[in-house]
Design an enzyme around this catalytic site. Structure first.
Site, PDB file in Angstrom:
ATOM      1  N   ALA A  83      31.774 -34.857 -37.357  1.00 32.64           N
ATOM      2  CA  ALA A  83      30.445 -34.906 -37.966  1.00 32.64           C
ATOM      3  C   ALA A  83      30.378 -34.097 -39.254  1.00 32.64           C
ATOM      4  O   ALA A  83      30.786 -32.944 -39.309  1.00 32.64           O
ATOM      5  CB  ALA A  83      29.406 -34.376 -36.978  1.00 32.64           C
ATOM      6  N   TYR A 156      29.309 -33.074 -52.591  1.00 34.68           N
ATOM      7  CA  TYR A 156      30.069 -33.507 -51.411  1.00 34.68           C
ATOM      8  C   TYR A 156      31.465 -32.899 -51.413  1.00 34.68           C
ATOM      9  O   TYR A 156      31.954 -32.435 -50.364  1.00 34.68           O
ATOM     10  CB  TYR A 156      30.157 -35.033 -51.359  1.00 34.68           C
ATOM     11  CG  TYR A 156      31.061 -35.517 -50.241  1.00 34.68           C
ATOM     12  CD1 TYR A 156      30.647 -35.441 -48.917  1.00 34.68           C
ATOM     13  CD2 TYR A 156      32.333 -36.007 -50.510  1.00 34.68           C
ATOM     14  CE1 TYR A 156      31.484 -35.853 -47.881  1.00 34.68           C
ATOM     15  CE2 TYR A 156      33.166 -36.427 -49.476  1.00 34.68           C
ATOM     16  CZ  TYR A 156      32.740 -36.344 -48.179  1.00 34.68           C
ATOM     17  OH  TYR A 156      33.563 -36.742 -47.154  1.00 34.68           O
ATOM     18  N   LYS A 160      33.024 -30.347 -48.431  1.00 32.23           N
ATOM     19  CA  LYS A 160      34.229 -30.566 -47.636  1.00 32.23           C
ATOM     20  C   LYS A 160      35.255 -29.454 -47.865  1.00 32.23           C
ATOM     21  O   LYS A 160      35.922 -29.013 -46.922  1.00 32.23           O
ATOM     22  CB  LYS A 160      34.843 -31.918 -47.959  1.00 32.23           C
ATOM     23  CG  LYS A 160      33.956 -33.110 -47.640  1.00 32.23           C
ATOM     24  CD  LYS A 160      33.526 -33.160 -46.178  1.00 32.23           C
ATOM     25  CE  LYS A 160      34.644 -33.535 -45.229  1.00 32.23           C
ATOM     26  NZ  LYS A 160      34.159 -33.783 -43.851  1.00 32.23           N
ATOM     27  N   VAL A 186      41.344 -40.189 -47.631  1.00 34.55           N
ATOM     28  CA  VAL A 186      40.789 -40.631 -48.909  1.00 34.55           C
ATOM     29  C   VAL A 186      39.618 -41.556 -48.568  1.00 34.55           C
ATOM     30  O   VAL A 186      39.005 -41.412 -47.520  1.00 34.55           O
ATOM     31  CB  VAL A 186      41.871 -41.336 -49.751  1.00 34.55           C
ATOM     32  CG1 VAL A 186      42.926 -40.337 -50.220  1.00 34.55           C
ATOM     33  CG2 VAL A 186      42.550 -42.458 -48.961  1.00 34.55           C
ATOM     34  N   SER A 200      31.905 -45.865 -48.352  1.00 34.71           N
ATOM     35  CA  SER A 200      32.991 -46.725 -48.822  1.00 34.71           C
ATOM     36  C   SER A 200      32.742 -48.178 -48.442  1.00 34.71           C
ATOM     37  O   SER A 200      32.942 -49.093 -49.253  1.00 34.71           O
ATOM     38  CB  SER A 200      34.330 -46.259 -48.237  1.00 34.71           C
ATOM     39  OG  SER A 200      34.625 -44.940 -48.632  1.00 34.71           O
TER      40      SER A 200
END
Length: 341
Positions: A83, A156, A160, A186, A200
């Site tokens: 998550a 973002y 990460k 990726v 994506s």
């Protein structure tokens, strides 16, 4: 077989991780923000071919709250921490992404340590590896880290990077022997399970629907979600995965033109609306004045960030679905689900 907690079971990657864990015979727990979501998630997994759904239990837990995590992880040997927020558009306040990513990761790790979990596998991202370095011809690998203060680093990517660094620091300083392995994908493509699309796969949808007037000079690494989930499951128990990062990438970065071409070739008439005409940079700059998504793309125009999958192949023995096949699989699933307008 083991008892495994998967955080974020309603998401794209989380759903595929659950499917593979159940298929392997594990007892699975998963967290959702609210238990009324359970019925929809079960229906999605069943449609996705899930077996042994009687071995799946749901717990309510939120990355931004302490409630529920101790109960969710009690008795688990492993945790798959998947998550993390991933918006289509970047927020005005970067802390809307960074705070839940970092604090949520630490919240899960503390609960896992206190419950005596053996190993946590974290889904990080190439966003924590290959950004903030400007234009570079190098091939990134697991030794690299994103420079959060570098050029073209968006919230973002920061979220990460900071979340993964926080995880490694926690396990080293406060983990009490708990192990950590990390998978860094990726752009994740492959079969959608429902209409709640990842960023994506949403891009593939827009391409197939002809909503992009052309393709900007952008490049994106690609990997199939089934490979990401499989690597997560393999990294959970493989002794050699302890304390390691693994890039999940099928091959060289694809241009948006390459992606459109793959849809034309793989889907035939159903992919014919995907535009293959490359947009000049000056036009993207003009569109960016009015369009937030185009504005986010401008700093990355022309940048090819290639990543190596050598470690995943050599250490985990992983063989990847091709980038093109992953993208076509996204398109085919969207068509089969009736999501293409």
């Amino acid at each position: 077989m083991s008892t495994v907690l998967v955080t974020g079971g309603s998401g794209f990657v989380g759903g595929h991780v659950i499917l593979q864990l159940l298929e392997a015979g594990h007892t699975v727990r998963t967290t959702v923000r609210s238990l009324p979501k359970e019925a929809a998630v079960r229906a999605t997994l069943e449609k996705g071919g899930a077996t042994n759904l009687d071995k799946l239990t749901f717990f309510a837990a939120d990355l931004e709250k302490d409630d529920g995590w101790a109960a969710a992880v009690a008795g688990c040997e492993y945790v798959q921490h998947v998550a993390s927020p991933f918006p289509i558009a970047q927020p005005k306040d970067e802390m809307e992404l960074i705070r839940p990513a970092v604090e949520g990761t630490l919240r899960v790790l503390r609960a896992a340590r206190d419950a005596g979990v053996k190993r946590v596998v974290q889904t990080s991202s190439f966003a924590a590896i290959g950004y903030g370095h400007g234009q570079s011809d190098k091939e990134y690998d697991e030794r690299d880290w994103t420079n959060v203060d570098g050029p073209a680093v968006q919230p973002y990517m920061k979220s990460k990077t900071l979340a993964e660094r926080a995880a490694w620091d926690f396990v080293e300083r406060e983990g009490n022997g708990m192990e950590l392995a990390v998978v860094n994908p990726v752009g994740i493509f492959g079969p959608a399970l429902n209409g709640d699309l990842s960023t994506s796969v949403e891009l593939v949808k827009r391409m197939i629907e002809g909503k992009l007037p052309g393709v900007p000079r952008l490049y994106l690494g690609a990997v199939d979600v089934r490979d990401v989930a499989g690597m997560q499951v393999k990294a959970m128990t493989a002794p050699e995965a302890r304390g390691e990062r693994f890039l999940a990438v099928a091959g060289k970065a694809l241009s948006f033109h390459d992606m459109a071409e793959a849809l034309h070739t793989g889907l035939g008439e159903e992919g014919a609306k995907a535009k293959m005409r490359e947009l000049p940079d000056w036009l993207v700059l003009i569109v960016a004045i009015f369009n937030p998504l185009a504005r986010e793309a401008v700093p990355r125009l022309g940048i090819k960030a290639n990543a190596s999958n050598r470690k995943a192949r050599e250490v985990l023995g992983w063989e990847f679905i091709s980038s093109e096949d992953a993208i076509v699989a996204s398109g085919r699933s969207l068509i089969d689900l009736g999501l293409i307008k």
